[in-house]
Write a protein that holds these residues in place. Structure first.
Motif, PDB file in Angstrom:
ATOM      1  N   PHE A 153       7.138 -59.612 -16.126  1.00 40.02           N
ATOM      2  CA  PHE A 153       5.858 -60.936 -15.569  1.00 40.02           C
ATOM      3  C   PHE A 153       6.983 -62.558 -16.345  1.00 40.02           C
ATOM      4  O   PHE A 153       7.576 -62.870 -14.939  1.00 40.02           O
ATOM      5  CB  PHE A 153       4.953 -61.204 -17.107  1.00 40.02           C
ATOM      6  CG  PHE A 153       4.360 -62.221 -16.768  1.00 40.02           C
ATOM      7  CD1 PHE A 153       3.094 -63.077 -15.546  1.00 40.02           C
ATOM      8  CD2 PHE A 153       5.016 -63.494 -17.655  1.00 40.02           C
ATOM      9  CE1 PHE A 153       3.115 -64.162 -15.814  1.00 40.02           C
ATOM     10  CE2 PHE A 153       4.025 -64.826 -17.708  1.00 40.02           C
ATOM     11  CZ  PHE A 153       3.582 -65.027 -16.976  1.00 40.02           C
ATOM     12  N   LEU A 197       3.566 -58.618 -14.041  1.00 44.95           N
ATOM     13  CA  LEU A 197       2.172 -58.772 -15.423  1.00 44.95           C
ATOM     14  C   LEU A 197       1.006 -57.653 -15.268  1.00 44.95           C
ATOM     15  O   LEU A 197       0.872 -56.957 -16.679  1.00 44.95           O
ATOM     16  CB  LEU A 197       2.183 -60.130 -15.610  1.00 44.95           C
ATOM     17  CG  LEU A 197       1.410 -60.702 -17.120  1.00 44.95           C
ATOM     18  CD1 LEU A 197       1.930 -59.819 -17.750  1.00 44.95           C
ATOM     19  CD2 LEU A 197       0.482 -61.689 -17.257  1.00 44.95           C
ATOM     20  N   TRP A 205       2.441 -52.437 -21.387  1.00 40.73           N
ATOM     21  CA  TRP A 205       3.172 -54.281 -21.813  1.00 40.73           C
ATOM     22  C   TRP A 205       4.611 -54.795 -22.205  1.00 40.73           C
ATOM     23  O   TRP A 205       4.445 -55.501 -21.581  1.00 40.73           O
ATOM     24  CB  TRP A 205       2.075 -54.770 -23.249  1.00 40.73           C
ATOM     25  CG  TRP A 205       0.792 -54.857 -22.419  1.00 40.73           C
ATOM     26  CD1 TRP A 205      -0.690 -54.056 -22.981  1.00 40.73           C
ATOM     27  CD2 TRP A 205      -0.133 -56.154 -21.527  1.00 40.73           C
ATOM     28  NE1 TRP A 205      -1.360 -54.886 -22.538  1.00 40.73           N
ATOM     29  CE2 TRP A 205      -1.168 -55.560 -21.733  1.00 40.73           C
ATOM     30  CE3 TRP A 205       0.955 -56.283 -21.299  1.00 40.73           C
ATOM     31  CZ2 TRP A 205      -2.044 -56.602 -20.776  1.00 40.73           C
ATOM     32  CZ3 TRP A 205       0.298 -58.104 -20.561  1.00 40.73           C
ATOM     33  CH2 TRP A 205      -0.855 -57.600 -20.402  1.00 40.73           C
ATOM     34  N   TYR A 222       7.622 -56.893 -27.505  1.00 41.72           N
ATOM     35  CA  TYR A 222       7.380 -57.762 -26.929  1.00 41.72           C
ATOM     36  C   TYR A 222       8.286 -59.246 -26.161  1.00 41.72           C
ATOM     37  O   TYR A 222       8.303 -59.291 -25.210  1.00 41.72           O
ATOM     38  CB  TYR A 222       5.867 -58.024 -27.012  1.00 41.72           C
ATOM     39  CG  TYR A 222       4.371 -57.256 -27.134  1.00 41.72           C
ATOM     40  CD1 TYR A 222       4.824 -55.619 -25.889  1.00 41.72           C
ATOM     41  CD2 TYR A 222       3.643 -57.062 -27.533  1.00 41.72           C
ATOM     42  CE1 TYR A 222       4.114 -55.190 -26.308  1.00 41.72           C
ATOM     43  CE2 TYR A 222       2.140 -56.089 -27.834  1.00 41.72           C
ATOM     44  CZ  TYR A 222       2.552 -55.558 -26.303  1.00 41.72           C
ATOM     45  OH  TYR A 222       1.699 -54.621 -26.140  1.00 41.72           O
ATOM     46  N   SER A 271       5.144 -62.802 -10.002  1.00 44.99           N
ATOM     47  CA  SER A 271       5.100 -62.508 -11.916  1.00 44.99           C
ATOM     48  C   SER A 271       3.474 -61.450 -12.056  1.00 44.99           C
ATOM     49  O   SER A 271       3.785 -61.099 -12.884  1.00 44.99           O
ATOM     50  CB  SER A 271       5.954 -63.351 -12.593  1.00 44.99           C
ATOM     51  OG  SER A 271       4.740 -64.395 -11.814  1.00 44.99           O
ATOM     52  N   SER A 322       5.853 -54.595 -19.184  1.00 44.67           N
ATOM     53  CA  SER A 322       4.297 -55.760 -18.055  1.00 44.67           C
ATOM     54  C   SER A 322       5.189 -57.207 -18.306  1.00 44.67           C
ATOM     55  O   SER A 322       4.891 -57.520 -17.474  1.00 44.67           O
ATOM     56  CB  SER A 322       2.830 -55.769 -18.350  1.00 44.67           C
ATOM     57  OG  SER A 322       3.274 -54.087 -18.326  1.00 44.67           O
ATOM     58  N   ILE A 323       5.870 -57.542 -19.790  1.00 45.44           N
ATOM     59  CA  ILE A 323       6.096 -58.507 -20.522  1.00 45.44           C
ATOM     60  C   ILE A 323       7.210 -59.127 -19.497  1.00 45.44           C
ATOM     61  O   ILE A 323       7.483 -59.721 -18.644  1.00 45.44           O
ATOM     62  CB  ILE A 323       5.794 -58.899 -21.561  1.00 45.44           C
ATOM     63  CG1 ILE A 323       4.630 -58.712 -22.139  1.00 45.44           C
ATOM     64  CG2 ILE A 323       6.277 -60.415 -22.295  1.00 45.44           C
ATOM     65  CD1 ILE A 323       3.889 -58.630 -23.667  1.00 45.44           C
ATOM     66  N   CYS A 324       8.067 -57.985 -19.826  1.00 46.38           N
ATOM     67  CA  CYS A 324       9.141 -58.337 -19.162  1.00 46.38           C
ATOM     68  C   CYS A 324       9.490 -58.588 -18.174  1.00 46.38           C
ATOM     69  O   CYS A 324      10.423 -59.463 -17.313  1.00 46.38           O
ATOM     70  CB  CYS A 324      10.399 -56.873 -19.673  1.00 46.38           C
ATOM     71  SG  CYS A 324      11.821 -56.662 -18.956  1.00 46.38           S
ATOM     72  N   GLY A 349      10.433 -57.681 -23.608  1.00 50.74           N
ATOM     73  CA  GLY A 349       9.723 -58.569 -22.926  1.00 50.74           C
ATOM     74  C   GLY A 349       9.608 -60.110 -22.078  1.00 50.74           C
ATOM     75  O   GLY A 349      10.057 -60.875 -21.581  1.00 50.74           O
TER      76      GLY A 349
END
Length: 529
Positions: free
Chosen positions: A75, A439, A68, A121, A435, A71-73, A125
């Motif tokens: 996104f 994510l 994550w 995160y 995005s 993924s957050i980065c 992120g």
């Protein structure tokens, strides 16, 4: 006309003014800046798999929860793409990239002191993710504006920065971790990313001012005025419409009439006929973000291609090292596999740029072939066994990834998608749509790995997304040609209707006098009878 450049005093702070796209010049400096920015953004993201096992051991977390972070980065990086476009159009590319470099470096430095995965995160992120967006997208956009014929080749070669970064960073960070630990290694990476702010000073804006054809119009207007004044001397009235000379001999009688009117009324009519004023476009300054590209069916299909293809871009580079470790391959050899993938990606990007630079080739079809071959590479990973099996799959995947990753955003400037005029806004919307996949991609692969206890499921999910992306990419060209044919048919129908209906007949100005004369003659004839 030869290309001219306006002389400037400050070499890195003023805009370059060209009469046409230079295909070089200061664009080579911008290409170098993009090379470095690419290395310090996507190169670091793809090398983040080096920290994967360390973060799992330090925070006692699973694959999916660590996934994550990236993924957050990704996104945030793609979701805020429209914001990057708006800020670039408002404040310029240089300031936006400089702010992005500060955010990227700050997020990575603060992440080195994180005590939980949630801190990661927020720092990597959100903070670094926003910085990646503000750094990458304006740089690739302004680079596309400096090149026309060489755009595909230059962009592909400059985008190899991330490949060289992965090739060099993966072994270097691995060796650095053994000496100072993963936290100080991450701190060093954050300090290194301050180089983005230095590259931002090289992004000099470009202005294209074509040779105006208005300069050739004053002689025509003066001759027309002179001709009409001669008609006035021959007892022809310009301000009235009782003479057919002005209508039949001058197709632009209204502008000519305004030129011949008294000087007291000239300012009013000049405001209604400004060729020069309308040629200076204030409209692009007011439209900070143009969502009209969403009406283009070809762009919609291309955006869905980017949405599903993103599933297969990042997950393999994140999971290749854990997968190799699960097969009993050592740390050093696992890093070599990732480096070999990066080197192969360099050759893939250069090959794609050279191939797409050929004139007779339809670029969208070449991209489709590369995406299909990339899907085959993802399917081949689960069948690999041992060091050399993974090495061969990684080299093949890296080469095909380079052909797609280095060209999918610059292809927005092609006429098959949106064109160079709407490249800036289209890039923001396109990356924004990506995005969702950015994510969901790595966490989905992480959940599959945790569920099946096998890393092969992660590569299968990436292959499925890439196949769906290929299906939408195949529809881009048909949607573009179909829409154009539909518009052409509508225009042809309108022309046919106008030709059949025809304009209303123009009656002579003295038809009333003629009719009155006929009526008087007939009246006299009846009286005589």
């Amino acid at each position: 006309s030869k290309m001219t450049v306006k002389a400037v005093k400050m070499p890195c702070t003023s805009a370059n003014v060209y009469t046409k796209v230079p295909d070089g010049g200061w664009g080579w400096t911008v290409a170098f800046a993009f090379f470095v920015v690419e290395a310090l953004t996507y190169g670091i993201i793809k090398s983040f798999g080096v920290f994967f096992n360390d973060l799992m051991d330090s925070f006692d977390e699973t694959n999916s929860r660590i996934s994550w972070i990236i993924s957050i980065c990704v996104f945030v990086q793609t979701f805020t793409a429209p914001l990057s476009t708006v800020l670039s159009n408002r404040f310029g590319h240089r300031l936006v990239v400089m702010a992005g470099g500060l955010l990227v470096s700050s997020g990575m430095v603060i992440a080195s002191f994180a005590r939980s995965v949630v801190d990661m995160y927020v720092t990597i992120g959100i903070v670094s993710g926003l910085g990646y967006c503000l750094s990458f997208l304006p740089t690739v956009t302004i680079l596309s504006q400096y090149f026309d014929k060489r755009r595909s080749l230059v962009t592909a070669v400059a985008s190899t920065g991330e490949c060289f970064a992965v090739f060099s960073f993966a072994p270097a960070i691995t060796a650095l971790k053994e000496q100072i630990g993963w936290r100080y290694s991450m701190l060093s990476v954050g300090v290194l990313q301050l180089g983005i702010t230095a590259c931002s000073s090289l992004l000099r804006p470009i202005v294209i001012r074509e040779q105006e054809e208005v300069k050739a119009q004053p002689p025509e207007e003066s001759t027309e005025t002179k001709y009409m004044l001669e008609n006035e001397q021959t007892c022809t009235s310009i301000e009235s419409i009782d003479s057919g000379v002005d209508i039949t001999t001058s197709p632009s009688n209204v502008p000519g009439k305004t030129k011949a009117e008294p000087k007291s009324e000239e300012p009013k009519h000049h405001g209604q006929n400004p060729v020069d004023n309308n040629s200076t476009p204030p409209e692009p300054k007011t439209k900070l973000l143009d969502f009209s590209v969403m009406r283009d069916y070809s762009f919609i299909c291309y955006a869905f291609f980017g949405l599903f293809a993103t599933l297969g871009f990042l997950a393999p580079s994140l999971y290749i090292i854990p997968m190799s470790r699960s097969l009993g391959i050592g740390k050093d050899h696992s890093a070599y596999i990732l480096s070999a993938m990066a080197i192969a990606e360099v050759f893939g990007r250069i090959f794609a740029g050279w191939l797409l630079n050929k004139k007779p080739i339809r670029k969208i079809y070449i991209e489709l072939i590369c995406v299909i071959l990339l899907s085959v590479a993802l399917v081949a990973f689960p069948f690999a066994s041992g060091f050399w099996g993974l090495m061969i799959c990684s080299v093949y995947f890296g080469f095909m990834l380079g052909t797609v990753a280095g060209t999918h955003i610059p292809l927005l400037a092609e006429d098959d998608v949106v064109g160079i005029e709407r490249m800036s806004s289209a890039a923001g919307v396109y990356v924004f749509i990506q995005s969702l996949a950015g994510l969901a991609g790595p966490p989905l692969a992480g959940v599959l790995v945790d569920t099946t206890k096998n890393y092969s499921s992660a590569f299968y999910s990436c292959a499925a997304g890439m196949v769906l992306g290929a299906m939408f990419l195949a529809l881009v060209r048909p949607c573009k040609t179909g829409l154009c044919h539909h518009q052409q048919q509508q225009q042809q129908q309108q022309q046919v209707e106008e030709s059949t209906a025809g304009p209303p007949p123009e009656l002579p100005d003295d038809f009333i006098d003629m009719d009155i004369g006929k009526a008087e003659n007939s009246g006299k004839g009846s009286d005589s009878v």
